[in-house]
Each structure stands twice: as C-alpha cells, then as structure tokens.
Design an enzyme around this catalytic site. Sequence first.
Site, short mmCIF file in Angstrom:
data_model
loop_
_atom_site.label_atom_id
_atom_site.label_comp_id
_atom_site.label_asym_id
_atom_site.label_seq_id
_atom_site.Cartn_x
_atom_site.Cartn_y
_atom_site.Cartn_z
N HIS A 70 -7.61 12.77 -5.98
CA HIS A 70 -9.06 12.55 -6.00
C HIS A 70 -9.75 13.87 -6.32
CE1 HIS A 70 -13.09 11.55 -5.12
NE2 HIS A 70 -13.13 12.13 -3.95
N ASN A 129 -17.48 15.19 -8.15
CA ASN A 129 -16.83 14.11 -7.40
C ASN A 129 -17.51 12.79 -7.77
OD1 ASN A 129 -15.95 12.28 -5.50
ND2 ASN A 129 -16.18 13.66 -3.76
N CYS A 151 -14.19 6.97 -1.80
CA CYS A 151 -13.47 7.61 -2.90
C CYS A 151 -12.04 7.08 -3.03
CB CYS A 151 -13.44 9.12 -2.70
SG CYS A 151 -15.07 9.84 -2.51
O1 UT7 Z 1 -14.68 12.66 -1.29
C1 UT7 Z 1 -14.91 13.49 -0.18
C2 UT7 Z 1 -16.30 14.07 -0.33
N1 UT7 Z 1 -16.55 15.28 0.38
C3 UT7 Z 1 -15.90 16.44 0.18
O2 UT7 Z 1 -14.96 16.56 -0.55
C4 UT7 Z 1 -16.45 17.65 0.93
C5 UT7 Z 1 -15.38 18.54 1.45
N2 UT7 Z 1 -15.98 19.82 1.84
C6 UT7 Z 1 -16.22 20.79 0.95
O3 UT7 Z 1 -15.94 20.65 -0.22
C7 UT7 Z 1 -16.79 22.08 1.46
O4 UT7 Z 1 -16.87 22.03 2.87
C8 UT7 Z 1 -18.20 22.40 0.87
C9 UT7 Z 1 -18.08 22.73 -0.61
C10 UT7 Z 1 -19.14 21.24 1.08
C11 UT7 Z 1 -18.78 23.62 1.56
O5 UT7 Z 1 -17.91 24.73 1.39
P1 UT7 Z 1 -17.45 25.61 2.64
O6 UT7 Z 1 -16.61 26.68 2.10
O7 UT7 Z 1 -16.87 24.68 3.66
O8 UT7 Z 1 -18.83 26.19 3.11
P2 UT7 Z 1 -19.52 26.05 4.54
O9 UT7 Z 1 -20.06 24.69 4.74
O10 UT7 Z 1 -18.60 26.61 5.57
O11 UT7 Z 1 -20.74 27.04 4.36
C12 UT7 Z 1 -20.56 28.45 4.18
C13 UT7 Z 1 -21.91 29.05 3.86
C14 UT7 Z 1 -23.02 28.58 4.79
O12 UT7 Z 1 -23.89 29.68 5.03
P3 UT7 Z 1 -23.81 30.49 6.40
O13 UT7 Z 1 -24.04 29.49 7.47
O14 UT7 Z 1 -22.42 31.07 6.42
O15 UT7 Z 1 -24.90 31.48 6.23
C15 UT7 Z 1 -23.74 27.55 3.98
O16 UT7 Z 1 -25.10 27.42 4.34
O17 UT7 Z 1 -22.31 28.67 2.54
C16 UT7 Z 1 -23.63 28.11 2.59
N3 UT7 Z 1 -23.76 27.11 1.54
C17 UT7 Z 1 -24.15 27.40 0.29
N4 UT7 Z 1 -24.50 28.56 -0.28
C18 UT7 Z 1 -24.83 28.53 -1.59
C19 UT7 Z 1 -23.50 25.79 1.62
N5 UT7 Z 1 -23.73 25.20 0.43
C20 UT7 Z 1 -24.14 26.19 -0.41
C21 UT7 Z 1 -24.51 26.22 -1.77
N6 UT7 Z 1 -24.84 27.39 -2.32
N7 UT7 Z 1 -24.53 25.11 -2.53
#
Ligand code: UT7
Length: 343
Positions: free
Chosen positions: A260, A290, A121
């Site tokens: 970004h 993204n 990115c």
């Molecule tokens: O250019 C760089 C590219 N990458 C990025 O920018 C990624 C950077 N990271 C992020 O944007 C965030 O970490 C995410 C959006 C990917 C995830 O958000 P988060 O607030 O960090 O969520 P998390 O991974 O801590 O997950 C929290 C909960 C989990 O459930 P449990 O374990 O608490 O029961 C996940 O399974 O949310 C769940 N979850 C979802 N629920 C509904 C993860 N993805 C989803 C979803 N819909 N799409």
Amino acid sequence: MIASTKSAPIRVGITGVGSCVPDTVMTNDDIAERLQTNHEWIVERTGIHQRHVAGPGVAASDLSVPAAELALKRAGLAASDIDLIIVATITPDMPFPATASVVADRIGAGKVAAYDLQAGCTGFVYALTQAYSTIVAGLAARILVVGVDLLTNYVDWEDRGTCILFGDGAGAAIVEEVPAGGFLSFELGNDGAGVEDLYVPAGGTRQPASEATVAANDHTMRMNGRQVFKFATRVMVTSAQSALDAAGFEAADVDLYVPHQANKRIIDHAVKVLGIPEEKVVVNVDRFGNTSAASIPICLDEMAEAGQLTDGVRVLMTGVGTGLTWGSALIDWSGGVNGGASA
Ligand code: UT7
C-alpha cells in the site's frame, strides 16, 4: 483469516487491470502556499512529491467507470460478461446506494449483483479475496473489482499532518478462472481497538450531519499519525510474511511486491525487514500520494503498462488502513493471460 488456495478445485486470477486518476495535480509547493509546510519536509517524511485531486463535482463512480472499462478491455470482456461488481471504497458517491450500483449502470453491466465493501486502504485486497471466494464457490464466473477513493474530500486542509498525504484515484481488476497459477494465498485481519486512530467522526449514525457537526469540522479525517505509522510498519511485515508462509514461499520467491502506497518510509522499513530487495518493490507514492483503496490497483495498472506482468511473475500485495485493517494476497500471474500488459 489466512488460507492457501492449494486445494481449491479451480485456479482463479486477474485477467485485466485498469486505473484512472483525475488530471489536476497538486504539488507540495501548492500546499506550502497555504500552510506552514514545505516540499523538503513532505518528501523526507513521506516520499510524496505530488498527488492528483478530483475537485468539485467529481465523484467515486466518475473515476471508477474509466478504470473498469480499461480493465474489461484488457481482459477482452464486455460489461455484460460480468456477473458481480464489488467496489471497495470509503468515499462513495453518496451514503447510499452503493457506488457499485452506479458503476454497474454506467458501464452497462445490466442487472448484475453489485455492492460496496468498506475496509479503507485494505479494501482492494479484501475485495479480491471476496471475488476469489465467490468464484471458487461457483456463485459467479467473472467479477469486476474496483478500488476507489477520493479522500481529498475528507481531509482537513488546515491540518498539515494529514492533508499532505492523500490523493484521489481508482483502479480496477477483472477476476475470473484461469488455466493455471492465479491466487496462491490470502491473509486478512483487523484490530478494531484502533478505530479512532484514523476516522471521520460525523456523517454516520453515531453523529449524523448537523449544523453542530459542520461547525466542529467533524466531517473531516482525524488521524493519530505516529500510531498509524507504527501499526502500518508492523502489520505490513507480518501480513506479507503470513501470506508467503501460507503458500509455502519465501520472500526470495517474490518477483514484485506491491505494498500500500501510504508513505515511502513505511514501505522502506517493511521491505527491509521482509528481505525483499528494492528493485522488486513497486513505488508510486511519490506521484499519487496515498489513494487508499486505489493505491494497489493503480500500481498494478502501471505494472501492466510497463510490461511487468508477464507469464510466471509472482506478485505479493499488502494493504493496511483504517479499521485498523490489513491484508495480503499472493498471486502467480502465469495463469492470468497478460495482466493487461499487451492490450
Ligand atoms: O493508509 C494509512 C494512512 N495513514 C498513514 O499512512 C499515516 C502514517 N503516519 C505518517 O505517515 C507520519 O506519522 C506523518 C507523515 C503523518 C507524520 O510524520 P512524523 O515523522 O510521524 O511526524 P510527527 O507527527 O512526529 O511530527 C513531527 C513534527 C511535529 O512538530 P513538533 O511537534 O516536533 O514541533 C509536527 O507538527 O513535524 C511537524 N509536522 C510538519 N511539519 C511540516 C507535521 N506535519 C508537518 C508538515 N510540514 N506537513
């Protein structure tokens, strides 16, 4: 790597921008029909409402060519005026040759130098830095820089933690000497210890494509979301601040900040720490998701369309991505003709 351009013998800037995204829009509800997720969760955690998806048969060069042609038109140049093409991408048409070679042929640039650059990115900012340096060194006069990615080809559509984030697109910029202003500073970095925080395990020389890699789904993206989130929020601030420091400016001197477009929460955090007010921050992640190397140049194209890239506008851009890489560029648009705004 960090440098001010103060002592450079010439001023170099961007004289035209363009972009292209596929027509097909995929909404959060479209994804929620297939996976356990919902519009509200995606918007709350990412700010994304929809993304553009290329679909089968559409490759990186197919989006790059219209973006490049628009940037050329806005710079008032023909393809034959270009002497180097740099395509920043992690999703090339083919493993080789470079997508830049395909683009060069398709826009009719002739036998110009052309290569791809891989910095995720951050690729567009890395490519701008290369283009700048090449021109200041006297090796080229006019360079076409393209940032393009079609990461929807690499996401695991069963993985709700990643597939919601990405969209496809291309953006382009013409870099050349300008009478005044232009690029003021650059800062680039990389932390290779984070390679496995965001990667595709197979398809390279470590694990060439085989029946086993396909069966293991190893050609799709693996991401440690929380780790990347922490990294991105940290380096977006430090990189932007370093570029400002190098040029002798403060956050208050920035007219428009183009971060970004990965996640609205990452952007919100960074600009709060940097002290850049919301109205100066460019955000389109809600509409495109993204788009990796295309994210910053798509923003620039929208800014040109909106007439925001006028004389004297100071624009700061920061990319962060796989590698893990980061990079910022500060530019004074006053030397850059019109950024394409009036074309
Ligand atoms: O250019 C760089 C590219 N990458 C990025 O920018 C990624 C950077 N990271 C992020 O944007 C965030 O970490 C995410 C959006 C990917 C995830 O958000 P988060 O607030 O960090 O969520 P998390 O991974 O801590 O997950 C929290 C909960 C989990 O459930 P449990 O374990 O608490 O029961 C996940 O399974 O949310 C769940 N979850 C979802 N629920 C509904 C993860 N993805 C989803 C979803 N819909 N799409």
